[in-house]
Design a protein around this motif. Structure first.
Motif, PDB file in Angstrom:
ATOM      1  N   VAL A 151      -2.407  41.296  22.248  1.00 16.10           N
ATOM      2  CA  VAL A 151      -2.688  42.468  21.404  1.00 16.10           C
ATOM      3  C   VAL A 151      -2.740  42.064  19.932  1.00 16.10           C
ATOM      4  O   VAL A 151      -3.656  42.445  19.196  1.00 16.10           O
ATOM      5  N   LEU A 152      -1.775  41.271  19.495  1.00 18.18           N
ATOM      6  CA  LEU A 152      -1.741  40.863  18.085  1.00 18.18           C
ATOM      7  C   LEU A 152      -2.941  39.999  17.716  1.00 18.18           C
ATOM      8  O   LEU A 152      -3.507  40.149  16.623  1.00 18.18           O
ATOM      9  N   ARG A 153      -3.352  39.111  18.610  1.00 18.77           N
ATOM     10  CA  ARG A 153      -4.541  38.293  18.339  1.00 18.77           C
ATOM     11  C   ARG A 153      -5.796  39.150  18.256  1.00 18.77           C
ATOM     12  O   ARG A 153      -6.641  38.944  17.390  1.00 18.77           O
ATOM     13  N   LEU A 154      -5.921  40.091  19.178  1.00 21.57           N
ATOM     14  CA  LEU A 154      -7.084  40.981  19.147  1.00 21.57           C
ATOM     15  C   LEU A 154      -7.103  41.813  17.863  1.00 21.57           C
ATOM     16  O   LEU A 154      -8.157  42.017  17.262  1.00 21.57           O
ATOM     17  N   GLN A 155      -5.936  42.290  17.441  1.00 22.01           N
ATOM     18  CA  GLN A 155      -5.873  43.065  16.201  1.00 22.01           C
ATOM     19  C   GLN A 155      -6.287  42.210  15.003  1.00 22.01           C
ATOM     20  O   GLN A 155      -7.004  42.677  14.119  1.00 22.01           O
ATOM     21  N   ALA A 156      -5.864  40.949  14.983  1.00 27.11           N
ATOM     22  CA  ALA A 156      -6.257  40.056  13.894  1.00 27.11           C
ATOM     23  C   ALA A 156      -7.768  39.816  13.912  1.00 27.11           C
ATOM     24  O   ALA A 156      -8.428  39.829  12.858  1.00 27.11           O
ATOM     25  N   ASP A 157      -8.332  39.608  15.094  1.00 24.81           N
ATOM     26  CA  ASP A 157      -9.785  39.417  15.203  1.00 24.81           C
ATOM     27  C   ASP A 157     -10.534  40.662  14.748  1.00 24.81           C
ATOM     28  O   ASP A 157     -11.579  40.562  14.100  1.00 24.81           O
ATOM     29  N   LEU A 158     -10.004  41.830  15.069  1.00 22.59           N
ATOM     30  CA  LEU A 158     -10.645  43.078  14.636  1.00 22.59           C
ATOM     31  C   LEU A 158     -10.601  43.224  13.114  1.00 22.59           C
ATOM     32  O   LEU A 158     -11.578  43.671  12.505  1.00 22.59           O
ATOM     33  N   ARG A 159      -9.493  42.829  12.497  1.00 24.38           N
ATOM     34  CA  ARG A 159      -9.417  42.878  11.028  1.00 24.38           C
ATOM     35  C   ARG A 159     -10.463  41.944  10.407  1.00 24.38           C
ATOM     36  O   ARG A 159     -11.106  42.289   9.424  1.00 24.38           O
ATOM     37  N   TRP A 160     -10.634  40.767  10.997  1.00 27.43           N
ATOM     38  CA  TRP A 160     -11.634  39.835  10.495  1.00 27.43           C
ATOM     39  C   TRP A 160     -13.040  40.415  10.654  1.00 27.43           C
ATOM     40  O   TRP A 160     -13.867  40.314   9.746  1.00 27.43           O
ATOM     41  N   LEU A 161     -13.308  41.039  11.791  1.00 23.96           N
ATOM     42  CA  LEU A 161     -14.623  41.655  11.999  1.00 23.96           C
ATOM     43  C   LEU A 161     -14.875  42.767  10.987  1.00 23.96           C
ATOM     44  O   LEU A 161     -15.999  42.932  10.495  1.00 23.96           O
ATOM     45  N   GLU A 162     -13.840  43.529  10.663  1.00 23.23           N
ATOM     46  CA  GLU A 162     -13.993  44.570   9.642  1.00 23.23           C
ATOM     47  C   GLU A 162     -14.333  43.950   8.290  1.00 23.23           C
ATOM     48  O   GLU A 162     -15.188  44.474   7.559  1.00 23.23           O
ATOM     49  N   ALA A 163     -13.697  42.833   7.958  1.00 16.82           N
ATOM     50  CA  ALA A 163     -14.010  42.135   6.702  1.00 16.82           C
ATOM     51  C   ALA A 163     -15.453  41.631   6.717  1.00 16.82           C
ATOM     52  O   ALA A 163     -16.163  41.724   5.702  1.00 16.82           O
ATOM     53  N   CYS A 164     -15.901  41.110   7.854  1.00 13.10           N
ATOM     54  CA  CYS A 164     -17.294  40.655   7.981  1.00 13.10           C
ATOM     55  C   CYS A 164     -18.261  41.821   7.780  1.00 13.10           C
ATOM     56  O   CYS A 164     -19.252  41.703   7.056  1.00 13.10           O
ATOM     57  N   GLN A 165     -17.962  42.915   8.439  1.00 12.41           N
ATOM     58  CA  GLN A 165     -18.840  44.081   8.354  1.00 12.41           C
ATOM     59  C   GLN A 165     -18.915  44.581   6.913  1.00 12.41           C
ATOM     60  O   GLN A 165     -20.011  44.890   6.422  1.00 12.41           O
ATOM     61  N   GLN A 166     -17.798  44.647   6.231  1.00 12.87           N
ATOM     62  CA  GLN A 166     -17.793  45.087   4.834  1.00 12.87           C
ATOM     63  C   GLN A 166     -18.579  44.122   3.955  1.00 12.87           C
ATOM     64  O   GLN A 166     -19.337  44.546   3.082  1.00 12.87           O
ATOM     65  N   SER A 167     -18.405  42.829   4.188  1.00 13.94           N
ATOM     66  CA  SER A 167     -19.106  41.824   3.387  1.00 13.94           C
ATOM     67  C   SER A 167     -20.612  41.940   3.550  1.00 13.94           C
ATOM     68  O   SER A 167     -21.359  41.974   2.567  1.00 13.94           O
ATOM     69  N   TRP A 168     -21.073  42.008   4.809  1.00 15.84           N
ATOM     70  CA  TRP A 168     -22.514  42.096   5.025  1.00 15.84           C
ATOM     71  C   TRP A 168     -23.075  43.450   4.602  1.00 15.84           C
ATOM     72  O   TRP A 168     -24.185  43.529   4.103  1.00 15.84           O
ATOM     73  N   ALA A 169     -22.300  44.494   4.774  1.00 20.57           N
ATOM     74  CA  ALA A 169     -22.772  45.810   4.337  1.00 20.57           C
ATOM     75  C   ALA A 169     -22.915  45.840   2.822  1.00 20.57           C
ATOM     76  O   ALA A 169     -23.894  46.384   2.299  1.00 20.57           O
ATOM     77  N   SER A 170     -21.959  45.235   2.107  1.00 23.82           N
ATOM     78  CA  SER A 170     -22.071  45.227   0.642  1.00 23.82           C
ATOM     79  C   SER A 170     -23.216  44.328   0.197  1.00 23.82           C
ATOM     80  O   SER A 170     -23.917  44.648  -0.762  1.00 23.82           O
ATOM     81  N   ARG A 171     -23.452  43.217   0.863  1.00 26.73           N
ATOM     82  CA  ARG A 171     -24.589  42.351   0.526  1.00 26.73           C
ATOM     83  C   ARG A 171     -25.906  43.074   0.760  1.00 26.73           C
ATOM     84  O   ARG A 171     -26.823  42.965  -0.030  1.00 26.73           O
TER      85      ARG A 171
END
Length: 180
Positions: A151-171
């Protein structure tokens, strides 16, 4: 399945293959559901050929069982000791998803935000499954501890995906504003 796990289970006492499978099931809980029962037998055969276990054939010995009894050899004990003393953790390598994401973005083959969204949905599904499985386990059990790690690993991966999504959305937003 790592053969060292089977050896570790045999370190306590000799056992039949079905007993080892039951111990794995008990220890892993729902995480063991995907393990093929036949894999225990294949692993035991490999371990016997490697000299890590000995086999008492059916009908011999004081128990006179109709099943093979597996015991750890000195070499098997040494293998378990070495395995337990090794410091292991998955290296933070690039996963196939990371490469797919960057390759698609660089080559313009797919929208990175879409790839991230699809992966995020899949991880959310896996997170729900892991959380549901954890709720079915007794608190403090080995299986609940393993599920907490998942669960903790999946939550960390989800946080990273959110950061990716924000980065590409802002670009994408910056790129669109630059075209005006």
């Amino acid at each position: 399945m790592q053969q060292e796990a089977i050896l570790a289970l045999l370190a306590k006492e000799p056992a039949h293959a079905y007993q080892l499978r039951a111990r794995l099931d008990d220890a892993l809980g729902p995480l063991g559901e995907g393990l093929n029962a036949g894999h225990v037998y294949v692993t035991l055969s490999r371990l016997e050929r490697a000299g890590f276990v000995t086999v008492e054939e059916p009908g011999t010995g004081p128990a006179r069982s109709d099943r093979k009894l597996y015991s750890l050899t000195a070499a098997g004990q040494e293998c378990v000791s070495q395995w337990l003393s090794e410091l292991t953790w998955p290296k933070p390598d690039l996963a196939d998803f990371h490469l797919k994401l960057i390759a698609a973005a660089t080559a313009g083959l797919a929208e990175p935000v879409g790839i991230v969204s699809a992966q995020r949905r899949e991880l959310l599904r896996r997170l729900r499954d892991a959380q549901h499985a954890a709720m079915g386990e007794p608190a403090g059990s080995d299986a609940s501890l393993l599920l907490e790690g998942i669960v903790l690993r999946l939550q960390a991966d989800l946080r990273w995906l959110e950061a990716c999504q924000q980065s590409w959305a802002s670009r994408r937003g910056d790129h669109r504003e630059g075209n005006r």
